[in-house]
Write a protein that holds these residues in place. Sequence first.
Motif, PDB file in Angstrom:
ATOM      1  N   ALA A  26      19.116   4.586   7.235  1.00  0.00           N
ATOM      2  CA  ALA A  26      18.152   5.058   8.154  1.00  0.00           C
ATOM      3  C   ALA A  26      16.842   4.054   8.118  1.00  0.00           C
ATOM      4  CB  ALA A  26      17.660   6.225   7.678  1.00  0.00           C
ATOM      5  N   GLU A  27      16.799   3.381   7.045  1.00  0.00           N
ATOM      6  CA  GLU A  27      15.698   2.288   7.037  1.00  0.00           C
ATOM      7  C   GLU A  27      15.859   1.263   7.530  1.00  0.00           C
ATOM      8  OE1 GLU A  27      13.633   3.570   2.574  1.00  0.00           O
ATOM      9  OE2 GLU A  27      15.454   2.119   2.597  1.00  0.00           O
ATOM     10  N   ARG A  28      17.051   0.720   7.866  1.00  0.00           N
ATOM     11  CA  ARG A  28      17.446  -0.296   8.406  1.00  0.00           C
ATOM     12  C   ARG A  28      17.396  -0.159   9.781  1.00  0.00           C
ATOM     13  NH1 ARG A  28      23.218  -2.858   6.955  1.00  0.00           N
ATOM     14  NH2 ARG A  28      22.569  -4.504   8.380  1.00  0.00           N
ATOM     15  N   LEU A  29      17.406   1.031  10.425  1.00  0.00           N
ATOM     16  CA  LEU A  29      17.375   1.455  12.009  1.00  0.00           C
ATOM     17  C   LEU A  29      15.788   1.673  12.425  1.00  0.00           C
ATOM     18  CD1 LEU A  29      20.264   3.947  12.009  1.00  0.00           C
ATOM     19  CD2 LEU A  29      20.234   1.810  13.324  1.00  0.00           C
ATOM     20  N   GLY A  30      14.969   1.372  11.292  1.00  0.00           N
ATOM     21  CA  GLY A  30      13.379   1.737  11.509  1.00  0.00           C
ATOM     22  C   GLY A  30      12.716   3.020  11.072  1.00  0.00           C
ATOM     23  N   TYR A  31      13.563   3.849  10.240  1.00  0.00           N
ATOM     24  CA  TYR A  31      12.966   5.152   9.606  1.00  0.00           C
ATOM     25  C   TYR A  31      12.051   4.634   8.508  1.00  0.00           C
ATOM     26  CZ  TYR A  31      16.076   7.892  12.865  1.00  0.00           C
ATOM     27  OH  TYR A  31      16.764   8.447  13.818  1.00  0.00           O
ATOM     28  N   THR A  32      11.201   5.491   7.927  1.00  0.00           N
ATOM     29  CA  THR A  32      10.567   5.396   6.714  1.00  0.00           C
ATOM     30  C   THR A  32      10.784   6.782   5.894  1.00  0.00           C
ATOM     31  OG1 THR A  32       8.884   4.048   7.888  1.00  0.00           O
ATOM     32  CG2 THR A  32       8.010   4.905   5.798  1.00  0.00           C
ATOM     33  N   LEU A  33      11.071   6.640   4.696  1.00  0.00           N
ATOM     34  CA  LEU A  33      10.980   7.763   4.040  1.00  0.00           C
ATOM     35  C   LEU A  33       9.601   8.436   3.769  1.00  0.00           C
ATOM     36  CD1 LEU A  33      12.321   9.266   1.549  1.00  0.00           C
ATOM     37  CD2 LEU A  33      11.590   7.717  -0.265  1.00  0.00           C
ATOM     38  N   LYS A  86      13.621  -1.510  20.288  1.00  0.00           N
ATOM     39  CA  LYS A  86      14.617  -1.518  21.020  1.00  0.00           C
ATOM     40  C   LYS A  86      15.508  -2.783  20.940  1.00  0.00           C
ATOM     41  CE  LYS A  86      12.849   1.572  24.632  1.00  0.00           C
ATOM     42  NZ  LYS A  86      12.823   1.776  26.245  1.00  0.00           N
ATOM     43  N   ALA A  87      14.890  -3.928  20.753  1.00  0.00           N
ATOM     44  CA  ALA A  87      15.574  -5.234  20.622  1.00  0.00           C
ATOM     45  C   ALA A  87      16.297  -5.381  19.536  1.00  0.00           C
ATOM     46  CB  ALA A  87      14.586  -6.479  20.892  1.00  0.00           C
ATOM     47  N   HIS A  88      15.884  -4.917  18.205  1.00  0.00           N
ATOM     48  CA  HIS A  88      16.357  -4.690  17.196  1.00  0.00           C
ATOM     49  C   HIS A  88      17.699  -3.789  17.142  1.00  0.00           C
ATOM     50  CE1 HIS A  88      17.474  -4.536  12.793  1.00  0.00           C
ATOM     51  NE2 HIS A  88      17.133  -3.237  12.795  1.00  0.00           N
ATOM     52  N   LEU A  89      17.438  -2.621  17.859  1.00  0.00           N
ATOM     53  CA  LEU A  89      18.925  -1.651  17.746  1.00  0.00           C
ATOM     54  C   LEU A  89      19.536  -2.255  18.766  1.00  0.00           C
ATOM     55  CD1 LEU A  89      16.401   1.718  18.332  1.00  0.00           C
ATOM     56  CD2 LEU A  89      17.801   1.118  16.207  1.00  0.00           C
ATOM     57  N   SER A  90      19.251  -2.845  19.907  1.00  0.00           N
ATOM     58  CA  SER A  90      20.332  -3.199  20.720  1.00  0.00           C
ATOM     59  C   SER A  90      21.213  -4.541  19.882  1.00  0.00           C
ATOM     60  CB  SER A  90      19.819  -3.849  21.815  1.00  0.00           C
ATOM     61  OG  SER A  90      19.267  -2.800  22.641  1.00  0.00           O
ATOM     62  N   SER A  91      20.377  -5.447  19.091  1.00  0.00           N
ATOM     63  CA  SER A  91      21.152  -6.450  18.404  1.00  0.00           C
ATOM     64  C   SER A  91      22.234  -5.663  17.320  1.00  0.00           C
ATOM     65  CB  SER A  91      20.328  -6.940  17.583  1.00  0.00           C
ATOM     66  OG  SER A  91      19.677  -6.476  16.671  1.00  0.00           O
ATOM     67  N   LEU A  92      21.610  -4.597  16.915  1.00  0.00           N
ATOM     68  CA  LEU A  92      22.762  -3.873  16.166  1.00  0.00           C
ATOM     69  C   LEU A  92      24.152  -3.108  16.643  1.00  0.00           C
ATOM     70  CD1 LEU A  92      20.175  -1.767  13.844  1.00  0.00           C
ATOM     71  CD2 LEU A  92      21.524  -4.045  13.087  1.00  0.00           C
ATOM     72  N   VAL A  93      23.887  -3.016  17.930  1.00  0.00           N
ATOM     73  CA  VAL A  93      24.886  -2.489  18.546  1.00  0.00           C
ATOM     74  C   VAL A  93      25.840  -3.498  18.789  1.00  0.00           C
ATOM     75  CG1 VAL A  93      25.794  -1.392  20.852  1.00  0.00           C
ATOM     76  CG2 VAL A  93      23.419  -0.384  19.661  1.00  0.00           C
ATOM     77  N   ASP A  94      25.303  -4.770  19.201  1.00  0.00           N
ATOM     78  CA  ASP A  94      26.051  -5.939  19.585  1.00  0.00           C
ATOM     79  C   ASP A  94      26.760  -6.448  18.235  1.00  0.00           C
ATOM     80  OD1 ASP A  94      24.990  -5.709  22.089  1.00  0.00           O
ATOM     81  OD2 ASP A  94      23.383  -6.905  21.674  1.00  0.00           O
TER      82      ASP A  94
END
Length: 254
Positions: A234-241, A112-120
């Motif tokens: 997607a990988e930058r957001l936390g997904y895995t192939l 969540k912290a990483h995703l919030s930082s991306l929004v910011d």
Amino acid sequence: MQRLIETKKAAPLFQGWHDTLLRSCMQGIMGEIYVDDRNEPHSAFALLGDFCLLAGEPSGELLRFQYDLGRWETRLLVPKGELWEQAIRETFGSRAKEFTRYALKKEASFDKAHLSSLVDTLPPAFRIVEIDEILYHFLLSEPWCRDLVGQFPTYERFRDLGLGFVILKGTEVAAGASSYCRYHNGIEVEVDTKTPYRRKGLALACSAKLILACMERDLFPSWDAHTELSLHLAERLGYTLDYPYQTFELTKTK
């Protein structure tokens, strides 16, 4: 060929297939399933939006039936196995262009912290807003962003089942991340950016916002990548192939 209402009868043909578009069809939420026989199906396809998922025994008759079904310009055929791939080549020849899509794992531990930082990271000139009724109708009217809401025939349907955000620059829609379709416990993510605004981090920020909203609602934001660029996003957001898979882009002749 007939539309199947009791979708569970087709379940053995799609066994082992975890695509969320298929879940939408099987659960009767969105999309349709067609079979060669309602009582004892041997061949089937699931149709949702631009996608046609083919399973069971390869059938040229079924392929020709889906070609004549509905109004469309481009359709993505996803075959279950090499025999289906061969049937597509034999039926449509050069009209069916082969390429690779990428399935991401249907589970992820999002930070969540990483995703919030991306929004910011969104530049000051832009702002993220949730898709409302006015934006829904605007998005439908624009070819580049229609898929953000296009599988929901009314705003009420989108409001009840969908979820999405757009990025505005002033009053102009620059990018969006939304639900291509809905299944019981999640959505399939659709991301689009207007050409002049690409490579500015807008898709990343808007996708992060959508994932955070899904987490708040206990929905899983499933992601299948159309290109390697989408895969890397997607990988930058936390997904895995999970795995690459063969797809055929079929264009309908006029």
